[in-house]
Design a protein around this motif. Structure first.
Motif, short mmCIF file in Angstrom:
data_model
loop_
_atom_site.label_atom_id
_atom_site.label_comp_id
_atom_site.label_asym_id
_atom_site.label_seq_id
_atom_site.Cartn_x
_atom_site.Cartn_y
_atom_site.Cartn_z
N SER A 151 0.83 -1.21 0.00
CA SER A 151 0.00 0.00 0.00
C SER A 151 0.86 1.26 0.00
O SER A 151 2.00 1.25 0.46
CB SER A 151 -0.93 0.01 1.23
N ARG A 152 0.31 2.33 -0.51
CA ARG A 152 1.00 3.61 -0.60
C ARG A 152 0.86 4.38 0.72
O ARG A 152 -0.18 4.34 1.38
CB ARG A 152 0.42 4.44 -1.74
N ILE A 153 1.90 5.10 1.11
CA ILE A 153 1.85 6.00 2.26
C ILE A 153 2.13 7.40 1.73
O ILE A 153 3.16 7.62 1.08
CB ILE A 153 2.89 5.64 3.33
N PRO A 154 1.26 8.36 1.99
CA PRO A 154 1.55 9.73 1.54
C PRO A 154 2.88 10.21 2.13
O PRO A 154 3.13 10.01 3.32
CB PRO A 154 0.36 10.54 2.08
N LEU A 155 3.71 10.82 1.32
CA LEU A 155 5.00 11.29 1.80
C LEU A 155 4.84 12.25 2.97
O LEU A 155 5.68 12.30 3.88
CB LEU A 155 5.76 11.98 0.67
N GLU A 156 3.72 12.99 2.97
CA GLU A 156 3.48 13.95 4.06
C GLU A 156 3.29 13.26 5.39
O GLU A 156 3.43 13.90 6.46
CB GLU A 156 2.24 14.80 3.74
N ASP A 157 2.95 11.96 5.38
CA ASP A 157 2.73 11.21 6.63
C ASP A 157 4.02 10.70 7.25
O ASP A 157 3.99 10.18 8.37
CB ASP A 157 1.79 10.03 6.38
N ILE A 158 5.13 10.79 6.54
CA ILE A 158 6.40 10.32 7.08
C ILE A 158 7.08 11.48 7.79
O ILE A 158 7.65 12.38 7.15
CB ILE A 158 7.32 9.76 5.97
N THR A 201 16.56 17.98 -4.91
CA THR A 201 15.35 17.65 -4.16
C THR A 201 14.61 18.86 -3.63
O THR A 201 13.52 18.73 -3.07
CB THR A 201 15.71 16.73 -2.95
N LYS A 202 15.17 20.03 -3.81
CA LYS A 202 14.56 21.26 -3.30
C LYS A 202 13.17 21.47 -3.89
O LYS A 202 12.95 21.29 -5.08
CB LYS A 202 15.45 22.46 -3.62
N GLY A 203 12.22 21.84 -3.01
CA GLY A 203 10.86 22.15 -3.46
C GLY A 203 9.96 20.95 -3.61
O GLY A 203 8.77 21.11 -3.93
N LYS A 204 10.48 19.73 -3.38
CA LYS A 204 9.69 18.51 -3.47
C LYS A 204 9.37 18.02 -2.06
O LYS A 204 10.10 18.32 -1.12
CB LYS A 204 10.44 17.45 -4.26
N VAL A 205 8.30 17.25 -1.91
CA VAL A 205 7.94 16.72 -0.58
C VAL A 205 9.06 15.82 -0.09
O VAL A 205 9.42 14.85 -0.75
CB VAL A 205 6.62 15.93 -0.63
N GLY A 206 9.65 16.16 1.03
CA GLY A 206 10.77 15.41 1.55
C GLY A 206 12.11 15.93 1.05
O GLY A 206 13.16 15.40 1.42
N GLY A 207 12.10 16.95 0.23
CA GLY A 207 13.34 17.51 -0.28
C GLY A 207 14.07 18.33 0.77
O GLY A 207 13.48 18.77 1.75
N CYS A 208 15.35 18.55 0.54
CA CYS A 208 16.14 19.30 1.53
C CYS A 208 15.91 20.80 1.34
O CYS A 208 15.50 21.25 0.26
CB CYS A 208 17.62 18.97 1.38
#
Length: 392
Positions: free
Chosen positions: A344-351, A385-392
């Motif tokens: 199953s998928r987990i939204p990146l925002e939930d990590i 990774t800048k500007g992406k969910v989980g990016g630095c």
């Protein structure tokens, strides 16, 4: 139960999935182990996945690599969860390999060992915050009939316990380094670029999707005696969800179906976070406090990118391995997703605290078969990774 079809008493095992999924991650695991053995000379950093604070470096550990194998071989079965993993015989085979990997590292770095540190959780015998050290008792393991306990000091040498590993040989640093190069250098990202490339390649038993062909000379990317290594550092909360989870990193297109991620030909690797399931009585005061404390524990791991980048160069998709070219390519083609091991998928925002940082270092190739490459300082390639969910 491995890769159970569901979580009911009628579930069936899907052992046939383990081999192909491990094969698709094998180059990643091999690169990680080689990087660990050649990069780290400090016991705490090598062994511990806990986030050590800011700083640009290789953020991997033997514990993090250990977690990924646990999660993948369980496939949401026993091995995937702290609560039940030792019920599977695979647990014992896996931990022998972890013990062996540590023994190899220890033979090379015999001047670094357990450092005093405060616990971040309580056990049956230790309080939260208690400082433990090399002489703390390793309860419940008795070392003699008088009731004394083993300690990290008394168990420091595996020979004290009556065994050793073939690849340690005579125990000399040069012997062990030669074994590590022979065993794990063949598909490491630097293998085609270093002095090890001549006469040291051990052909893979089968072709691994996304892996450079070990029988084909990699592009000549050594400049001024050095080549570029690329790594994705991943930070997240240990107990971000109820149980274990994974961060899948891809280089190129991949399916939108989470059940297919682990077998994607463009899968760089799987970062597995090995965690416990929530307590049954999640509303009790003690468990609420425990979960509040657990939620603050950040862990790290890495996924090496170099081998996949080399494969893209060999296929003609990537022109070369220099930083500007790789940065532009990864800006467009590097992707990551989060999922549970039941597909199953987990939204990146939930990590919680998820941060993925791409770093690069210049590495000087080994000068002999019993020597390791020399790692330079790491720098952050922020734009990837800048500007992406989980990016630095």
């Amino acid at each position: 139960m491995r890769f159970p079809t569901n979580w009911t008493s009628s579930a069936t095992v899907q052992d046939n999935l383990i081999g192909p999924i491990l094969d698709n991650n094998r180059v990643s695991f091999q690169d990680r182990l080689y990087n660990l053995l050649t990069y780290y000379n400090n016991f705490t950093e090598f062994g511990n996945e806990a986030w050590m604070g800011p700083g640009v470096s290789n953020k991997d550990s033997l514990e993090s690599l250990h977690d990924a194998i646990h999660s993948i071989t369980g496939g949401s079965g026993h091995m995937t969860y702290l609560d039940y993993s030792a019920f599977d015989p695979l647990f014992w085979l896996h931990h022998v390999m972890i013990d062996r990997s540590f023994a190899l590292w220890q033979a090379i770095n015999n001047d670094s060992y357990v450092e005093p540190m405060a616990t971040v959780d309580q056990t049956f015998t230790m309080a939260n915050g208690q400082v433990i050290n090399v002489d703390s008792p390793l309860e419940p393991f008795h070392s003699n009939a008088a009731g004394d306990y083993w300690t990290s000091t008394s168990a420091r040498s595996i020979r004290k316990l009556g065994y050793t590993y073939r690849d340690i040989g005579d125990g000399s640093v040069s012997t062990v380094k030669a074994a590590v190069n022979r065993l794990y250098g063949s598909s490491a990202g630097s293998s085609g670029l270093s002095g090890r490339a001549v006469g040291l390649h051990q052909p893979l038993e089968r072709e691994v999707p996304g892996a450079p062909n070990p029988n084909v000379q990699a592009p000549a990317e050594v400049t001024n005696g050095k080549y570029q290594e690329y790594i994705a550092n991943i930070v997240s909360q240990k107990f971000a969800i109820n149980g274990s989870y994974a961060i899948y990193v891809f280089m190129g297109d991949f399916s939108d179906d989470p059940a297919e991620w682990s077998m994607s030909p463009n899968l760089v690797g799987t970062h597995g976070v090995f965690a416990a399931l929530s307590a049954v009585d999640a509303t009790s005061k003690s468990n609420m406090l425990r979960r509040q404390m657990d939620s603050t524990i950040q862990v790290t791991g890495t996924l090496p990118l170099t081998s996949m980048l080399l494969a893209k160069v060999q296929s003609g998709e990537l022109p070369c391995m220099d930083i500007p070219t790789v940065t532009a390519y990864l800006n467009e083609n590097l992707h990551w997703r989060a999922g549970a091991f039941d597909g199953s998928r987990i939204p990146l925002e939930d990590i919680g605290d998820l941060t993925i940082t791409i770093v690069s270092a210049e590495v000087e190739p080994a000068s002999a078969t019993d020597q390791f490459p020399t790692w330079g300082d790491f720098s952050v390639l922020t734009s990837i990774t800048k500007g992406k969910v989980g990016g630095c």
